[in-house]
Design a protein around this motif. Structure first.
Motif, short mmCIF file in Angstrom:
data_model
loop_
_atom_site.label_atom_id
_atom_site.label_comp_id
_atom_site.label_asym_id
_atom_site.label_seq_id
_atom_site.Cartn_x
_atom_site.Cartn_y
_atom_site.Cartn_z
N LYS A 22 95.87 37.64 -6.45
CA LYS A 22 95.60 39.08 -6.33
C LYS A 22 95.60 39.54 -4.87
O LYS A 22 95.82 40.70 -4.57
CB LYS A 22 94.26 39.42 -7.00
CG LYS A 22 94.31 39.23 -8.52
CD LYS A 22 93.11 39.82 -9.21
CE LYS A 22 91.98 38.85 -9.32
NZ LYS A 22 90.84 39.40 -10.08
N THR A 57 86.68 54.02 1.86
CA THR A 57 87.36 53.16 0.89
C THR A 57 88.17 52.08 1.61
O THR A 57 88.19 50.93 1.19
CB THR A 57 88.29 53.99 -0.01
OG1 THR A 57 87.53 55.03 -0.61
CG2 THR A 57 88.90 53.14 -1.11
N ARG A 72 87.56 50.74 4.45
CA ARG A 72 86.59 49.73 4.96
C ARG A 72 86.24 48.75 3.83
O ARG A 72 86.13 47.54 4.05
CB ARG A 72 85.30 50.41 5.43
CG ARG A 72 85.39 51.04 6.77
CD ARG A 72 84.89 50.09 7.86
NE ARG A 72 85.56 50.41 9.11
CZ ARG A 72 85.79 49.55 10.08
NH1 ARG A 72 85.41 48.29 9.97
NH2 ARG A 72 86.39 49.89 11.19
N LEU A 73 86.04 49.29 2.63
CA LEU A 73 85.73 48.44 1.48
C LEU A 73 86.90 47.48 1.22
O LEU A 73 86.70 46.28 1.03
CB LEU A 73 85.47 49.30 0.24
CG LEU A 73 85.32 48.54 -1.08
CD1 LEU A 73 84.05 47.70 -1.09
CD2 LEU A 73 85.29 49.49 -2.27
N PHE A 74 88.11 48.02 1.26
CA PHE A 74 89.30 47.19 1.01
C PHE A 74 89.48 46.14 2.11
O PHE A 74 89.95 45.04 1.84
CB PHE A 74 90.55 48.08 0.87
CG PHE A 74 90.70 48.60 -0.53
CD1 PHE A 74 89.68 49.32 -1.13
CD2 PHE A 74 91.84 48.37 -1.26
CE1 PHE A 74 89.79 49.79 -2.43
CE2 PHE A 74 91.97 48.83 -2.57
CZ PHE A 74 90.94 49.54 -3.14
N LYS A 75 89.10 46.49 3.31
CA LYS A 75 89.18 45.54 4.43
C LYS A 75 88.34 44.30 4.09
O LYS A 75 88.79 43.17 4.26
CB LYS A 75 88.64 46.19 5.72
CG LYS A 75 88.42 45.22 6.85
CD LYS A 75 87.56 45.86 7.94
CE LYS A 75 87.24 44.86 9.03
NZ LYS A 75 86.20 43.90 8.70
N GLU A 76 87.13 44.54 3.57
CA GLU A 76 86.25 43.41 3.24
C GLU A 76 86.72 42.68 1.99
O GLU A 76 86.69 41.45 1.93
CB GLU A 76 84.80 43.90 3.05
CG GLU A 76 84.15 44.49 4.29
CD GLU A 76 84.11 43.53 5.48
OE1 GLU A 76 84.21 42.30 5.28
OE2 GLU A 76 84.00 44.02 6.62
N ILE A 77 87.16 43.45 1.00
CA ILE A 77 87.62 42.83 -0.25
C ILE A 77 88.80 41.90 0.01
O ILE A 77 88.89 40.81 -0.56
CB ILE A 77 87.97 43.92 -1.30
CG1 ILE A 77 86.67 44.48 -1.90
CG2 ILE A 77 88.89 43.37 -2.41
CD1 ILE A 77 86.85 45.56 -2.94
N TYR A 78 89.70 42.32 0.90
CA TYR A 78 90.87 41.48 1.20
C TYR A 78 90.64 40.57 2.41
O TYR A 78 91.56 39.87 2.83
CB TYR A 78 92.11 42.36 1.40
CG TYR A 78 92.60 42.95 0.09
CD1 TYR A 78 93.38 42.20 -0.78
CD2 TYR A 78 92.25 44.23 -0.30
CE1 TYR A 78 93.80 42.72 -2.00
CE2 TYR A 78 92.67 44.77 -1.52
CZ TYR A 78 93.44 44.00 -2.35
OH TYR A 78 93.85 44.52 -3.56
N GLY A 79 89.44 40.62 2.95
CA GLY A 79 89.08 39.73 4.05
C GLY A 79 89.93 39.90 5.29
O GLY A 79 90.31 38.91 5.92
N LEU A 80 90.21 41.16 5.66
CA LEU A 80 91.05 41.39 6.84
C LEU A 80 90.21 41.35 8.11
O LEU A 80 89.15 41.99 8.17
CB LEU A 80 91.73 42.77 6.76
CG LEU A 80 92.63 43.04 5.56
CD1 LEU A 80 93.18 44.47 5.64
CD2 LEU A 80 93.78 42.06 5.52
#
Lengths: 328, 266
Positions: A96, A118, A120-128
């Protein structure tokens, strides 16, 4: 390199069948009848890395079901499927992490918050890492020209603006594959054109493999070198988009303009007059006869000639109606 | 690295709550009506009496305020509603395509909402206690308070698990309204948020102890007003066991039912 491969991929749905009316409802309560519907049947497909592929088909053809199986959202009934070397429905995080899906009618954004929240959330979810996040975000914000919209509530954005933001959220982690389901639905011509431009750039510059489902043939024609036509769950065409449209492009529309009132002679070449005034004649002719008609009418000394292709909607209708005959 | 994504989800849901200022004000005011109602009810019951079933008016009001506080903190019904609604309208895929543990996402979501409401309800409870001059009864033992804190967290986690599980049942049963109604009625009565369970017959209490709900609101509330101290260890153990069992049930349910998801409507 093969990035997507399916063999004999099939998806059947079971659905509750109920007779209309109160009696039907009561009967359904006591004894349920189900029917099985095949959404995708025995589909073989191979997509190479970096391709931009269009999935075309009428409503209920099975396009979205195919995308859902390729992203692991639903499990196939039978057949094999491999995306980036994974079986999608195992829903592994590593898998994913490498794709994104944008559905035009569904949102990944939080409507009460800003896009920046949002992202920022995706940054953490994808571990960037912070640096990668900032450079990716800045690249897309500049590309989509949305600098002024990053700190306003998502619910106040227009549809076109929101779609740009959905795309940024999906592309932020630089996915290897992006699945786009009707990304230009409901957008005006200007916004659709902009989105098409962005997608073309992402495919060319980043080498992202893009699978695009759209009812808007302008999207498919402008972006996808390869098209796959699906109808009733079966693949009826898989090949060059230009050739597909060329094959089903059966007529040319020719407009002649004259400086003086002019009468047309009896037309041959199976030509049909669409519009006629003393100074202007619009004629539809089979494409193989277009040159002959032009030669004949040049004798009338027109001041201007326009040759147009058929409207895209007419061609698409023809593809769906006749497409199954020996194309696959 | 793994936990940071859940922390960010938690933060996002605190920010989401903060976006609706009107809601927060109404919630503060609404808690006033509950305390007013409790004052009237228990004031009438205690009229001319010093004690009812071993409770003084102060300890009863303290119990009511604490148990209401804990009941309001439990936001887990939103988890089952969100999952059920999204499975039914085909948008549950929003969570399936993200590289996160879906249960972890919902637990973090609940924690975000709980943290926000914890602050709101704590402030309002303190204000109303002061305004109504309630003689608040509270255990002075810090070790007990720490144990109760863990019990409350376990209780909230258990409720989040339960609602996540009920939400997942939509994958098979499509409509889970009946399950939710049974759960809500059971929880409202069995958690003791309406009346202290000690007012009920002894054998009923023993039956309740076999179920997890006894430990979610009732036991922490009683412990906080300085009663049932001997039951803290048992409570922690029983609730931990329930959490482990429910987690195993969730795992099996998800593995078996997720393939039934057909994502209709998208």
């Amino acid at each position: 390199m093969e990035i997507i491969k399916t063999a004999g991929l099939t998806k059947n749905f079971k659905r509750f069948k109920k007779q209309a009316g109160m009696i039907g409802s009561i009967k359904g309560l006591i004894r349920r009848e189900y029917e099985e519907k095949q959404a995708i049947g025995n589909l073989d497909l191979t997509i190479q890395e970096g391709e931009f592929v269009g999935l075309i088909g009428p409503n209920g053809a099975g396009k979205t079901t195919l995308v859902k199986m390729l992203t692991g959202i639903i499990a196939p009934t039978c057949g094999s499927v491999s995306v980036l070397g994974y079986y999608p429905n195992d829903l592994e995080h590593e898998f994913k992490q490498q794709y994104a899906v944008v559905m035009g009618q569904k949102s990944q954004l939080f409507f009460e918050l800003t896009v920046e929240d949002t992202l920022r959330l995706f940054k953490e979810i994808y571990g960037l890492p912070e640096e990668e996040y900032e450079s990716s975000r800045d690249y897309f914000v500049k590309l989509f020209q949305v600098q002024d919209l990053m700190h306003v509530q998502v619910r106040t954005l227009s549809l076109g603006e929101r779609m740009k933001m959905e795309l940024i959220a999906a592309l932020l982690h630089n996915p290897k594959i992006i699945f786009l389901d009707e990304p230009t639905i409901g957008l005006d011509a200007v916004a659709s054109k902009q989105i098409r431009g962005f997608l073309a750039e992402i495919n060319e510059r980043r080498g992202t493999t893009i699978i695009l489902t759209s009812h808007y043939m302008e999207d498919i024609k402008a972006l996808c070198k390869r098209s796959i036509v699906i109808n009733h769950g079966c693949k009826i065409y898989d090949g060059d988009t230009e050739k597909l449209f060329e094959r089903f492009q059966k007529f040319k529309k020719i407009t002649f303009t004259f400086s003086e009132p002019t009468l047309l002679p009896n037309l041959e070449f199976d030509a049909r007059i669409l519009e006629q005034t003393p100074y202007k004649k619009v004629i539809m002719v089979p494409k193989e006869n277009a040159a002959g008609l032009l030669r004949e009418l040049m004798n009338l000394l027109p001041t201007d000639i326009t040759v147009e292709e058929e409207e895209i909607g007419t061609i698409v209708e023809r593809i769906y109606q006749e497409g199954g005959d020996g194309l696959a | 690295m793994g936990l940071r994504k859940y922390l960010e989800i938690l933060k996002i849901f605190i920010k989401t709550q903060l976006a609706w200022r009107g809601d927060s004000v109404i919630q503060i005011l609404f808690s006033l009506t509950k305390i007013l109602f409790a004052s009237l009810l228990w004031g009438t019951i205690f009229a001319g009496r010093d004690e009812v079933a071993g409770f003084t008016l102060s300890s009863m009001m303290s119990y009511y305020i604490i148990s209401s506080f804990l009941t309001q903190l439990d936001m887990s019904s939103k988890v089952s509603m969100e999952i059920s609604q999204r499975i039914r309208n085909g948008t549950f895929s929003k969570y399936m395509v993200l590289p996160v543990n879906i249960q972890g996402y919902f637990v973090a979501m609940e924690m975000g909402m709980v943290l926000f409401h914890l602050i709101i309800y704590f402030i309002t409870s303190v204000i109303w206690i002061f305004v109504f001059r309630i003689k608040f009864v509270f255990t002075p033992d810090p070790a007990i308070v720490a144990g109760i804190g863990i019990l409350i967290l376990l209780g909230l986690f258990f409720m989040a698990q339960l609602n996540y599980y009920l939400g997942l049942l939509t994958l098979k049963y499509e409509e889970i309204g009946l399950f939710l109604m049974i759960k809500d009625n059971l929880v409202a009565f069995v958690t003791g948020s309406i009346i202290p369970l000690t007012l009920l017959p002894e054998h009923f209490l023993w039956i309740m102890k076999a179920f997890p709900f006894y430990y979610v609101t009732y036991l922490p509330s009683m412990l906080l007003i300085g009663r049932l101290k001997g039951e803290l260890g048992m409570g922690l153990l029983a609730l931990s066991c329930w959490c482990v069992v429910l987690q195993a049930v969730i795992h099996v349910t998800w593995q078996n039912y997720r393939i039934k998801y057909d994502g209709v409507g998208i």
